[in-house]
Write an enzyme that holds these catalytic residues in place. Structure first.
Site, PDB file in Angstrom:
ATOM      1  N   HIS A 154       0.875  -1.184   0.000  1.00 31.44           N
ATOM      2  CA  HIS A 154       0.000   0.000   0.000  1.00 31.44           C
ATOM      3  C   HIS A 154       0.907   1.228   0.000  1.00 31.44           C
ATOM      4  O   HIS A 154       1.719   1.390  -0.903  1.00 31.44           O
ATOM      5  CB  HIS A 154      -0.913  -0.127   1.230  1.00 31.44           C
ATOM      6  N   HIS A 162      -2.304  -2.171  -9.733  1.00 29.22           N
ATOM      7  CA  HIS A 162      -3.256  -1.541  -8.822  1.00 29.22           C
ATOM      8  C   HIS A 162      -4.536  -2.351  -8.809  1.00 29.22           C
ATOM      9  O   HIS A 162      -4.932  -2.883  -9.838  1.00 29.22           O
ATOM     10  CB  HIS A 162      -3.558  -0.103  -9.274  1.00 29.22           C
ATOM     11  N   ASP A 219       2.913   5.454  -6.746  1.00 31.17           N
ATOM     12  CA  ASP A 219       4.152   5.320  -5.989  1.00 31.17           C
ATOM     13  C   ASP A 219       5.392   5.195  -6.861  1.00 31.17           C
ATOM     14  O   ASP A 219       6.511   5.289  -6.362  1.00 31.17           O
ATOM     15  CB  ASP A 219       4.071   4.082  -5.083  1.00 31.17           C
TER      16      ASP A 219
HETATM   17  N1  ACO Z   1       4.781  -7.058 -10.445  1.00 31.22           N
HETATM   18  C1  ACO Z   1       4.629  -8.261 -11.070  1.00 31.22           C
HETATM   19  N2  ACO Z   1       3.475  -8.914 -11.175  1.00 31.22           N
HETATM   20  C2  ACO Z   1       2.380  -8.332 -10.611  1.00 31.22           C
HETATM   21  C3  ACO Z   1       2.452  -7.091  -9.959  1.00 31.22           C
HETATM   22  C4  ACO Z   1       3.706  -6.448  -9.886  1.00 31.22           C
HETATM   23  N3  ACO Z   1       3.839  -5.277  -9.293  1.00 31.22           N
HETATM   24  N4  ACO Z   1       1.222  -6.773  -9.498  1.00 31.22           N
HETATM   25  C5  ACO Z   1       0.408  -7.773  -9.852  1.00 31.22           C
HETATM   26  N5  ACO Z   1       1.110  -8.719 -10.528  1.00 31.22           N
HETATM   27  C6  ACO Z   1       0.588  -9.935 -11.138  1.00 31.22           C
HETATM   28  C7  ACO Z   1       0.289 -11.000 -10.088  1.00 31.22           C
HETATM   29  O1  ACO Z   1       1.380 -11.844  -9.871  1.00 31.22           O
HETATM   30  C8  ACO Z   1      -0.879 -11.726 -10.737  1.00 31.22           C
HETATM   31  O2  ACO Z   1      -0.371 -12.556 -11.739  1.00 31.22           O
HETATM   32  P1  ACO Z   1      -1.047 -14.017 -12.002  1.00 31.22           P
HETATM   33  O3  ACO Z   1      -2.424 -13.688 -12.513  1.00 31.22           O
HETATM   34  O4  ACO Z   1      -0.157 -14.666 -12.983  1.00 31.22           O
HETATM   35  O5  ACO Z   1      -1.077 -14.703 -10.668  1.00 31.22           O
HETATM   36  C9  ACO Z   1      -1.652 -10.594 -11.433  1.00 31.22           C
HETATM   37  O6  ACO Z   1      -0.682  -9.600 -11.733  1.00 31.22           O
HETATM   38  C10 ACO Z   1      -2.770 -10.008 -10.590  1.00 31.22           C
HETATM   39  O7  ACO Z   1      -2.205  -9.592  -9.328  1.00 31.22           O
HETATM   40  P2  ACO Z   1      -3.019  -9.535  -7.976  1.00 31.22           P
HETATM   41  O8  ACO Z   1      -2.073  -9.651  -6.846  1.00 31.22           O
HETATM   42  O9  ACO Z   1      -4.153 -10.506  -8.029  1.00 31.22           O
HETATM   43  O10 ACO Z   1      -3.635  -8.091  -8.064  1.00 31.22           O
HETATM   44  P3  ACO Z   1      -4.201  -7.256  -6.843  1.00 31.22           P
HETATM   45  O11 ACO Z   1      -5.225  -6.363  -7.398  1.00 31.22           O
HETATM   46  O12 ACO Z   1      -4.602  -8.140  -5.710  1.00 31.22           O
HETATM   47  O13 ACO Z   1      -2.921  -6.442  -6.328  1.00 31.22           O
HETATM   48  C11 ACO Z   1      -1.374  -4.711  -5.899  1.00 31.22           C
HETATM   49  C12 ACO Z   1      -2.757  -5.084  -6.484  1.00 31.22           C
HETATM   50  C13 ACO Z   1      -1.293  -5.184  -4.439  1.00 31.22           C
HETATM   51  C14 ACO Z   1      -1.237  -3.201  -5.910  1.00 31.22           C
HETATM   52  C15 ACO Z   1      -0.288  -5.402  -6.762  1.00 31.22           C
HETATM   53  O14 ACO Z   1      -0.369  -4.951  -8.101  1.00 31.22           O
HETATM   54  C16 ACO Z   1       1.121  -5.187  -6.209  1.00 31.22           C
HETATM   55  O15 ACO Z   1       1.551  -5.930  -5.321  1.00 31.22           O
HETATM   56  N6  ACO Z   1       1.869  -4.134  -6.707  1.00 31.22           N
HETATM   57  C17 ACO Z   1       3.177  -3.849  -6.209  1.00 31.22           C
HETATM   58  C18 ACO Z   1       3.071  -3.029  -4.924  1.00 31.22           C
HETATM   59  C19 ACO Z   1       2.614  -1.612  -5.190  1.00 31.22           C
HETATM   60  O16 ACO Z   1       3.126  -0.919  -6.056  1.00 31.22           O
HETATM   61  N7  ACO Z   1       1.653  -1.165  -4.355  1.00 31.22           N
HETATM   62  C20 ACO Z   1       1.141   0.195  -4.424  1.00 31.22           C
HETATM   63  C21 ACO Z   1      -0.275   0.210  -4.909  1.00 31.22           C
HETATM   64  S1  ACO Z   1      -0.839   1.872  -5.035  1.00 31.22           S
HETATM   65  C22 ACO Z   1      -1.197   2.302  -3.460  1.00 31.22           C
HETATM   66  O17 ACO Z   1      -1.497   1.545  -2.584  1.00 31.22           O
HETATM   67  C23 ACO Z   1      -1.084   3.693  -3.145  1.00 31.22           C
END
Ligand code: ACO
Length: 437
Positions: free
Chosen positions: A268, A307, A363
């Site tokens: 987050h 996201h 971010d």
């Molecule tokens: N890098 C690589 N792969 C990713 C990333 C990433 N940053 N984010 C998602 N994926 C992939 C997952 O592995 C998944 O792949 P799969 O379908 O093969 O299993 C797919 O994309 C979907 O990911 P989920 O985790 O189901 O998506 P969710 O909506 O739950 O997660 C989140 C969103 C937590 C923001 C995620 O994208 C992440 O961890 N990002 C990196 C951390 C980040 O930048 N957070 C800041 C968010 S903005 C904020 O809070 C202000």
């Protein structure tokens, strides 16, 4: 039969049910009537992480994640970022309309005249270890502040409620800056009421021996834009924590400590700190392809990408990229920007990221700007929490006025054992079902 309904057939019983659809939703409680027998509890929905569940009705922030749209009270984020100040935007979030000149003057006066904190708070701060994480200190200070304001518990008294809103928006930068000064072992710099909200924050962070701190106008403006972009983001993890805690009628200081704790997590608001750590680990542009390969192999995530709601370019990331150019004109360009740009370029062309609709989020670039502004990396989540204060409070106030809301209390699907006979110590075999889940 009205068209605005959903007909459900329960194949277990052959019975049909007609549920009303309102605002493109059905009420989960309407499913309760779907039963196999009279003593059946009734059907529930299973939705861990609220992937498809609206927990409230809100009129504060609108997001269309597919189109990359973000609006506060109906005003597009790019217009607010270009034309407004953070305090004006915080007024908008809390009151629902942009302020007139005199309303903004009163609002600014009220915030400015609550920036000081009780001297005893400094002793609480001094109790932290020299290398305590500033976000940990910030969270604790919010909880500690609740003990100074017993009237904060009077949440249904409108006057008392506004008082806490002034206090929290005003004191968030003060406790943030004090946490930083404690961390580096410098004496605390007191608020300067002649300066803007952002200018005063820079003063409390960076003032040394000068009699009067003069913030650089470009940096002050950049901080103002960053604060506007982070002010609210509807029902994200931190805001959901704020609403959930406050639904028990907890005071807003304690509730906000919980919201800030949620924001601290690396998935987050802690992500901007992780982005910087990631960029320095990559180190140079030529190492980017190898790093992307490891992300795709599932070794780790690309921080600052992806996201829950945006499946398009985060509109805030677009604005931040422009601000970065203005800041670098003053501070000089950070070589990490090249690494970030290359990372973005490759990721946006790569099938792995395209298929999953993974774009840079807020971010991804904010950390590079904060670094250029001389904020240490561990202050980044705190820099997110300061402006989010207005959003948390707007959501809190909205919730208190919403007759539909009750104490937040989800259901569970219980899969554990039932009603067993107690086993005496001598007869236990020491085997457990497994590790703590
Ligand atoms: N890098 C690589 N792969 C990713 C990333 C990433 N940053 N984010 C998602 N994926 C992939 C997952 O592995 C998944 O792949 P799969 O379908 O093969 O299993 C797919 O994309 C979907 O990911 P989920 O985790 O189901 O998506 P969710 O909506 O739950 O997660 C989140 C969103 C937590 C923001 C995620 O994208 C992440 O961890 N990002 C990196 C951390 C980040 O930048 N957070 C800041 C968010 S903005 C904020 O809070 C202000």
């Amino acid at each position: 039969m009205s068209n605005n309904t959903l007909t459900i057939t329960d194949n277990r019983t052959g019975k049909q049910y007609e549920l009303p659809i309102e605002n493109e939703t059905i009420k989960a409680l309407d499913l309760r009537q779907i039963k196999v027998s009279n003593d059946d509890f009734g059907l529930m929905t299973y939705d861990p992480a609220f992937m498809n569940t609206a927990s409230c009705k809100s009129r504060i922030t609108f997001i269309d994640g597919d189109k990359g749209i973000l609006e506060y009270r109906g005003f597009p984020i790019d217009q607010l970022a270009e034309k407004s100040s953070y305090l004006e935007v915080s007024y908008l979030l809390l009151h629902g309309e942009l302020p007139t000149e005199s309303q903004l003057k009163d609002w600014t006066w009220n915030i400015t005249h609550h920036t000081f904190i009780n001297e005893s708070i400094k002793q609480v701060m001094d109790g932290f270890h020299y290398n305590a994480h500033p976000m940990g200190m910030f969270i604790s200070m919010l909880g500690a502040l609740s003990t100074f304001y017993p009237d904060a518990k009077d949440i249904f008294n409108e006057e008392a409620r506004w008082k806490q809103i002034y206090r929290l928006i005003a004191k968030a930068p003060t406790i943030a800056a004090f946490a930083y000064r404690h961390r580096i072992g410098m004496q605390y710099a007191y608020p300067d009421n002649d300066l803007s909200y952002e200018g005063n924050f820079l003063n409390m962070m960076f003032k040394t021996t000068e009699l009067k701190y003069k913030p650089d106008p470009v940096i002050e403006r950049a901080l103002n834009v960053l604060f506007i972009l982070h002010a609210d983001h509807e029902q994200n993890c931190g805001t959901n924590a704020m609403r959930s805690i406050a639904s028990a009628q907890t005071d807003p200081f304690s509730s906000m400590a919980g919201a800030a704790a949620a924001l601290y997590g690396p998935l987050h608001g802690g992500a901007n700190e992780m982005v910087l750590r990631m960029l320095s680990e990559i180190g140079s542009v030529n190492k980017v392809p190898d790093y992307i390969k490891r992300v795709k192999a599932g070794e780790f995530r690309l921080m600052g990408f992806g996201h829950r709601v945006y499946k398009n370019y985060d509109p805030r990331a677009r604005i931040i990229k422009q601000v970065a150019d203005e800041v670098f004109e003053v501070t000089g360009k950070d070589p990490m920007l090249d690494v970030a740009l290359e990372l973005e370029r490759i990721a946006l062309e790569d099938e792995y990221f395209v298929k999953r609709k993974l774009y840079p989020n807020v971010d991804f670039y904010s950390g590079i700007i904060y670094k250029a502004l001389c904020f240490p990396v561990d202050m980044f989540p705190v820099l997110f929490a300061i402006p989010r204060t207005a959003g948390w409070l707007a959501q809190w106030a909205e919730m208190l006025g919403d007759a539909d809301q009750k104490i937040a209390r989800p259901r569970q699907v219980y899969l554990g054992q039932r009603t067993r006979e107690y086993v005496p110590m001598a007869e236990r075999n020491g085997k457990t079902e497994g590790a703590i889940a």
